[in-house]
Design a protein around this motif. Structure first.
Motif, PDB file in Angstrom:
ATOM      1  N   PRO A 150       0.812  -1.228   0.000  1.00 38.66           N
ATOM      2  CA  PRO A 150       0.000   0.000   0.000  1.00 38.66           C
ATOM      3  C   PRO A 150       0.840   1.270   0.000  1.00 38.66           C
ATOM      4  O   PRO A 150       0.469   2.267  -0.634  1.00 38.66           O
ATOM      5  N   LEU A 151       1.951   1.249   0.700  1.00 41.46           N
ATOM      6  CA  LEU A 151       2.807   2.430   0.745  1.00 41.46           C
ATOM      7  C   LEU A 151       3.471   2.671  -0.608  1.00 41.46           C
ATOM      8  O   LEU A 151       3.599   3.813  -1.066  1.00 41.46           O
ATOM      9  N   LEU A 152       3.883   1.598  -1.248  1.00 41.79           N
ATOM     10  CA  LEU A 152       4.496   1.726  -2.574  1.00 41.79           C
ATOM     11  C   LEU A 152       3.481   2.227  -3.592  1.00 41.79           C
ATOM     12  O   LEU A 152       3.826   3.013  -4.488  1.00 41.79           O
ATOM     13  N   GLU A 153       2.234   1.806  -3.454  1.00 36.64           N
ATOM     14  CA  GLU A 153       1.175   2.294  -4.343  1.00 36.64           C
ATOM     15  C   GLU A 153       0.946   3.788  -4.139  1.00 36.64           C
ATOM     16  O   GLU A 153       0.759   4.537  -5.111  1.00 36.64           O
ATOM     17  N   ALA A 154       0.976   4.238  -2.902  1.00 34.43           N
ATOM     18  CA  ALA A 154       0.805   5.666  -2.626  1.00 34.43           C
ATOM     19  C   ALA A 154       1.936   6.471  -3.238  1.00 34.43           C
ATOM     20  O   ALA A 154       1.707   7.525  -3.850  1.00 34.43           O
ATOM     21  N   ALA A 155       3.165   5.993  -3.092  1.00 37.62           N
ATOM     22  CA  ALA A 155       4.310   6.691  -3.686  1.00 37.62           C
ATOM     23  C   ALA A 155       4.163   6.746  -5.199  1.00 37.62           C
ATOM     24  O   ALA A 155       4.465   7.775  -5.827  1.00 37.62           O
ATOM     25  N   ARG A 156       3.704   5.653  -5.800  1.00 35.09           N
ATOM     26  CA  ARG A 156       3.514   5.624  -7.249  1.00 35.09           C
ATOM     27  C   ARG A 156       2.489   6.666  -7.675  1.00 35.09           C
ATOM     28  O   ARG A 156       2.705   7.407  -8.646  1.00 35.09           O
ATOM     29  N   ARG A 157       1.387   6.753  -6.947  1.00 35.59           N
ATOM     30  CA  ARG A 157       0.348   7.708  -7.286  1.00 35.59           C
ATOM     31  C   ARG A 157       0.825   9.150  -7.132  1.00 35.59           C
ATOM     32  O   ARG A 157       0.322  10.054  -7.809  1.00 35.59           O
ATOM     33  N   MET A 158       1.769   9.365  -6.237  1.00 33.00           N
ATOM     34  CA  MET A 158       2.275  10.709  -5.991  1.00 33.00           C
ATOM     35  C   MET A 158       3.497  11.038  -6.850  1.00 33.00           C
ATOM     36  O   MET A 158       4.045  12.140  -6.761  1.00 33.00           O
ATOM     37  N   SER A 159       3.929  10.063  -7.651  1.00 27.82           N
ATOM     38  CA  SER A 159       5.087  10.230  -8.539  1.00 27.82           C
ATOM     39  C   SER A 159       6.350  10.613  -7.775  1.00 27.82           C
ATOM     40  O   SER A 159       7.115  11.484  -8.195  1.00 27.82           O
ATOM     41  N   VAL A 160       6.557   9.955  -6.638  1.00 27.10           N
ATOM     42  CA  VAL A 160       7.781  10.143  -5.865  1.00 27.10           C
ATOM     43  C   VAL A 160       8.369   8.771  -5.566  1.00 27.10           C
ATOM     44  O   VAL A 160       7.662   7.758  -5.571  1.00 27.10           O
ATOM     45  N   SER A 161       9.657   8.725  -5.316  1.00 22.51           N
ATOM     46  CA  SER A 161      10.285   7.457  -4.961  1.00 22.51           C
ATOM     47  C   SER A 161      10.052   7.197  -3.473  1.00 22.51           C
ATOM     48  O   SER A 161       9.937   8.145  -2.684  1.00 22.51           O
ATOM     49  N   PRO A 162       9.989   5.941  -3.055  1.00 22.60           N
ATOM     50  CA  PRO A 162       9.817   5.648  -1.627  1.00 22.60           C
ATOM     51  C   PRO A 162      10.875   6.308  -0.759  1.00 22.60           C
ATOM     52  O   PRO A 162      10.584   6.734   0.365  1.00 22.60           O
ATOM     53  N   ALA A 163      12.092   6.406  -1.269  1.00 23.26           N
ATOM     54  CA  ALA A 163      13.177   6.995  -0.490  1.00 23.26           C
ATOM     55  C   ALA A 163      12.953   8.476  -0.215  1.00 23.26           C
ATOM     56  O   ALA A 163      13.575   9.041   0.693  1.00 23.26           O
ATOM     57  N   GLU A 164      12.043   9.092  -0.964  1.00 22.00           N
ATOM     58  CA  GLU A 164      11.738  10.511  -0.769  1.00 22.00           C
ATOM     59  C   GLU A 164      10.523  10.714   0.130  1.00 22.00           C
ATOM     60  O   GLU A 164      10.078  11.840   0.324  1.00 22.00           O
ATOM     61  N   CYS A 165      10.011   9.615   0.690  1.00 25.20           N
ATOM     62  CA  CYS A 165       8.805   9.671   1.517  1.00 25.20           C
ATOM     63  C   CYS A 165       9.112   9.430   2.992  1.00 25.20           C
ATOM     64  O   CYS A 165      10.027   8.682   3.333  1.00 25.20           O
ATOM     65  N   VAL A 166       8.306  10.033   3.820  1.00 24.89           N
ATOM     66  CA  VAL A 166       8.280   9.745   5.256  1.00 24.89           C
ATOM     67  C   VAL A 166       6.901   9.180   5.567  1.00 24.89           C
ATOM     68  O   VAL A 166       5.888   9.694   5.075  1.00 24.89           O
TER      69      VAL A 166
END
Length: 221
Positions: A150-166
């Motif tokens: 689910p977290l990876l899907e959210a990052a995909r939808r936001m067009s950001v890499s997981p490493a750029e997410c908190v």
């Protein structure tokens, strides 16, 4: 300090919104209909993060292994649907936190294990979520947290890499999922946590005792 952050993702119940009063009321309604005494909210609140399972455990002392669990869960869902937004509100400071994130040019979103049948009505009705760039529920992907999907899907939808997410959450599964997704993680100590939770053992990169404390850890990319 988390560097090169472009997006912040949050768990929903216990992190952004205080839904314990409505969840507890749904379970307590079931008790009342059976002629049982009402329980105070403080009995339900610590188990709110466990959803129906937690509410039914408090109300009736049963687990998913009980023969009647399935029917009781569906009854609980019916009552909860009737009171989704009667008492649920964002936690103090959450609205301000979201406004500051946007001012800093950061995208934000929600990843919850709550199913879409509840998540979508709540987030569509509350003005807070009008600026969310992604809202991912427990049944949006084939897996729920602590799986990272689910977290990876959210990052995909936001067009950001997981490493750029908190990722910020009030349950150990939030931290496990965030780490597995390659995100920085923050434990929300102001949330529901669960009975006997050892937050320090979760392995989060940081902990906060109020929503606005999160800003102390963010450095914009």
């Amino acid at each position: 300090m988390f560097r090169s952050v472009r997006a912040v993702l949050f768990d929903l119940d216990g992190t952004l919104i205080d839904s314990a009063p409505d969840l507890g009321a749904a379970a307590d309604r079931m008790r009342q209909l059976r002629g049982m005494a009402s329980l105070p909210l403080n009995r339900y609140r610590p188990m709110t993060g466990s959803g129906a399972r937690g509410m039914l455990q408090v109300a009736f002392g049963i687990t998913p292994a009980h023969a009647d669990y399935g029917s009781l869960k569906e009854e609980f869902f019916t009552h909860y649907t009737e009171c989704l937004l009667q008492r649920t509100q964002p936690f103090l400071e959450v609205q301000q936190l979201v406004e500051v994130l946007r001012e800093r040019g950061l995208a934000w979103g929600v990843v919850t294990n709550k199913s879409e049948r509840f998540t979508l009505p709540i987030t569509r009705a509350m003005p807070l979520f009008s600026t969310a760039a992604a809202i991912v529920s427990g049944d949006t992907t084939p897996h729920a947290k602590p799986h990272p999907a689910p977290l990876l899907e959210a990052a995909r939808r936001m067009s950001v890499s997981p490493a750029e997410c908190v990722y910020v959450g009030d349950d150990e599964r939030d931290i496990v999922a965030g780490r597995a997704a390659g995100m920085r993680t923050v434990a929300a100590r102001y949330g529901y946590l669960g009975a006997g939770a050892d937050v320090a053992a979760w392995g989060a990169n940081a902990e906060v005792t109020s929503p606005l404390e999160l800003l102390n850890f963010l450095e914009v990319a």
